[in-house]
Design an enzyme around this catalytic site. Structure first.
Site, PDB file in Angstrom:
ATOM      1  N   ARG A  94     -21.949   0.529  -7.046  1.00  0.00           N
ATOM      2  CA  ARG A  94     -22.959  -0.416  -6.489  1.00  0.00           C
ATOM      3  C   ARG A  94     -24.483   0.303  -6.336  1.00  0.00           C
ATOM      4  O   ARG A  94     -25.499  -0.284  -6.512  1.00  0.00           O
ATOM      5  CB  ARG A  94     -22.443  -0.686  -4.982  1.00  0.00           C
ATOM      6  CG  ARG A  94     -23.584  -1.448  -4.095  1.00  0.00           C
ATOM      7  CD  ARG A  94     -22.806  -1.816  -2.866  1.00  0.00           C
ATOM      8  NE  ARG A  94     -24.077  -2.484  -2.111  1.00  0.00           N
ATOM      9  CZ  ARG A  94     -23.667  -3.262  -0.720  1.00  0.00           C
ATOM     10  NH1 ARG A  94     -22.545  -2.906  -0.255  1.00  0.00           N
ATOM     11  NH2 ARG A  94     -24.785  -3.833  -0.072  1.00  0.00           N
ATOM     12  N   CYS A 170     -16.138 -17.073   1.158  1.00  0.00           N
ATOM     13  CA  CYS A 170     -17.446 -16.191   1.333  1.00  0.00           C
ATOM     14  C   CYS A 170     -17.675 -16.298   2.930  1.00  0.00           C
ATOM     15  O   CYS A 170     -17.464 -17.242   3.546  1.00  0.00           O
ATOM     16  CB  CYS A 170     -18.555 -16.785   0.630  1.00  0.00           C
ATOM     17  SG  CYS A 170     -20.220 -15.877   0.865  1.00  0.00           S
ATOM     18  N   HIS A 200     -23.512 -18.138  -2.875  1.00  0.00           N
ATOM     19  CA  HIS A 200     -24.642 -17.354  -2.538  1.00  0.00           C
ATOM     20  C   HIS A 200     -25.876 -18.190  -3.010  1.00  0.00           C
ATOM     21  O   HIS A 200     -26.978 -17.651  -3.286  1.00  0.00           O
ATOM     22  CB  HIS A 200     -24.780 -15.959  -3.355  1.00  0.00           C
ATOM     23  CG  HIS A 200     -23.981 -14.897  -2.728  1.00  0.00           C
ATOM     24  ND1 HIS A 200     -23.717 -13.700  -3.280  1.00  0.00           N
ATOM     25  CD2 HIS A 200     -23.169 -15.090  -1.411  1.00  0.00           C
ATOM     26  CE1 HIS A 200     -22.881 -13.138  -2.246  1.00  0.00           C
ATOM     27  NE2 HIS A 200     -22.383 -13.929  -1.347  1.00  0.00           N
ATOM     28  N   TYR A 254     -29.335 -15.722   1.208  1.00  0.00           N
ATOM     29  CA  TYR A 254     -29.609 -15.007  -0.004  1.00  0.00           C
ATOM     30  C   TYR A 254     -30.699 -15.851  -0.753  1.00  0.00           C
ATOM     31  O   TYR A 254     -31.123 -15.484  -1.838  1.00  0.00           O
ATOM     32  CB  TYR A 254     -28.127 -15.282  -0.989  1.00  0.00           C
ATOM     33  CG  TYR A 254     -27.223 -14.155  -0.847  1.00  0.00           C
ATOM     34  CD1 TYR A 254     -27.350 -13.056  -1.144  1.00  0.00           C
ATOM     35  CD2 TYR A 254     -26.408 -14.291   0.257  1.00  0.00           C
ATOM     36  CE1 TYR A 254     -26.247 -12.141  -0.796  1.00  0.00           C
ATOM     37  CE2 TYR A 254     -25.353 -13.353   0.640  1.00  0.00           C
ATOM     38  CZ  TYR A 254     -25.251 -12.139   0.085  1.00  0.00           C
ATOM     39  OH  TYR A 254     -24.466 -11.216   0.202  1.00  0.00           O
TER      40      TYR A 254
END
Length: 435
Positions: A94, A170, A200, A254
């Site tokens: 990441r 989510c 997202h 997002y």
């Protein structure tokens, strides 16, 4: 009737949250067996989390048998539900997803932009293997995926794996409903948001409180900045009144990456210089969490877990499993096949949508055509997701390049090649399909 749940990625810091969810729902979802699974590199965390989960179950006095193992195929025997919460390459991967784009003046984020593409490249082949095992060992089990990028991963599995009982979840819709409830001074279960789009990249088209359309009232409060539904990993910049007035929908946190790109990049670069990447911040949070987890006196989920950006994923996953088990026919927001719910997208594309949850899986509710204001962007993002999936499965360099070029957060084709080459080199250990 006994119920067995297998948690793949069981050594995750999020696992106490899902254990808490099972304990709280035991009367309606009588789990008899939970098996935590991880890989060799995660064994120490798995032991720590397993011991904490054992103490949580003992404190609650529920008859749940808990085991943990590194043998995935053995764990899957007799499973009714399997959850996936994996991070291929760990936080080190990441960090590269965030650091490398930022070094070239591009937003570095783990599920959007170049970082999201490469997380999908690493993750999809591994979950394809997991689906192969599920199909062979427990073909009737539901795979509940909350591994990011959840929508892309779920579409890859539904279209390309042998196992078709896959649903993505989510925490963003969950966060948005809770924030609206707080703003409107009501309970979250009294809020229903009609969602339109993909994971997202989903919008709240209409908002209902106790069945009454309150969209305009919510939008007015949003214009006055009376609401913030950002998770811990996204610092909200707020939205202009003009943007909300013209959009006439709720954006999700997002969306700031796409509609406030310059401001987000400036903020991220400042944070990067002062504190490092978000991955480095999370590493510190996780270290503190695992120190707490090792305390033998701890027998509940610590409050500090909510500092993680993915907090409440598990709540959504638990609620989904309960509804499938009980054939509840309630409405939840999931990632599943479109099936015509949004006529502007392919029927076999995966969208994030409200669906009636049955024992046979989700039945998506029609949401209608995409408003012209966001139609082009949603269709572009869906095409991008399909390119990412193809590249992840084939390992074709030029398909990966196409995906990078088409990403709205990558400014030009020259930068796309630089990012692609550097990220391929940085992650080559976890990208055998490209070697």
């Amino acid at each position: 009737m006994s119920v067995k749940v297998v948690i793949i990625g069981g050594g995750s810091s999020y696992t106490p949250e899902i254990i808490e969810g099972f304990i709280q729902r035991y009367d309606s979802f009588p789990v008899s067996n939970i098996t935590l699974v991880d890989i060799e590199e995660g064994n120490d965390k798995l032991e720590t989390v397993g011991a904490l989960a054992q103490r949580m179950i003992a404190k609650a006095s529920v008859p749940i048998k808990l085991e943990w193992t590194l043998d995935r195929r053995e764990a899957l025997i007799g499973a009714d539900f399997v959850t996936a919460q994996i991070r291929v390459g760990g936080l080190s991967a990441r960090e590269k997803d965030e650091r490398i784009p930022l070094s070239h003046g591009v937003i570095g984020q783990e599920t959007n932009g170049p970082g999201g593409i490469f997380k999908a490249f690493r993750t999809i082949p591994v979950l394809m293997d997991i689906c192969e095992d599920i199909h062979d060992i427990c073909p009737s089990a539901w795979l509940i995926n909350f591994t990011n990028p959840a929508g892309i991963v779920t579409e890859a599995l539904l279209k390309n794996s042998k196992h078709d009982k896959v649903i993505g979840v989510c925490n963003i819709p969950f966060n948005m409903k809770n924030s609206v409830a707080e703003m409107m001074n009501c309970y979250p279960n009294e809020v229903q948001i009609e969602f339109l789009g993909m994971n997202h990249f989903v919008f709240g088209k209409r908002v209902f409180i106790k069945g009454v359309d309150k969209t305009q009232e919510v939008l007015e409060k949003l214009m006055k900045k009376e609401i913030d539904f950002s998770p811990a990993n996204i610092v909200s910049l707020g939205w202009s009144a003009e943007f909300i007035q013209s959009l006439q929908m709720l954006p999700n946190p997002y969306h700031q990456y796409y509609f406030q790109t310059d401001e987000v990049l400036e903020k991220d670069l400042k944070a990067f210089r002062e504190n490092g990447t978000r991955a480095e911040v999370v590493r510190k949070v996780e270290k503190e969490l695992f120190i707490q987890y090792q305390d033998e006196a701890l027998n509940e989920k610590p409050k500090e877990l909510e500092k993680r950006g993915g907090a409440y994923y598990s709540d959504a996953a638990c609620s989904l499993m309960v509804s499938i088990y009980n054939n509840s026919l309630d409405i939840q927001t999931v990632n599943t096949f479109n099936k015509g719910a949004i006529p502007d997208l392919p029927v076999d594309s995966v969208i994030e949508v409200n669906a009636v949850i049955t024992k046979e899986g989700p039945m998506p509710l029609a949401v209608g055509s995409i408003p012209l204001s966001v139609k082009g962007m949603i269709q572009q993002m869906k095409a991008l997701e399909e390119l990412v999936i193809r590249a992840a499965l084939t390992g074709d360099y030029f398909e990966a390049y196409q995906a990078m070029v088409m990403n709205p957060l990558v400014p030009n084709e020259k930068t796309a090649k630089i990012l692609l080459d550097e990220l391929l080199e940085a992650h080559k250990q976890f990208l055998p399909q490209f070697n």
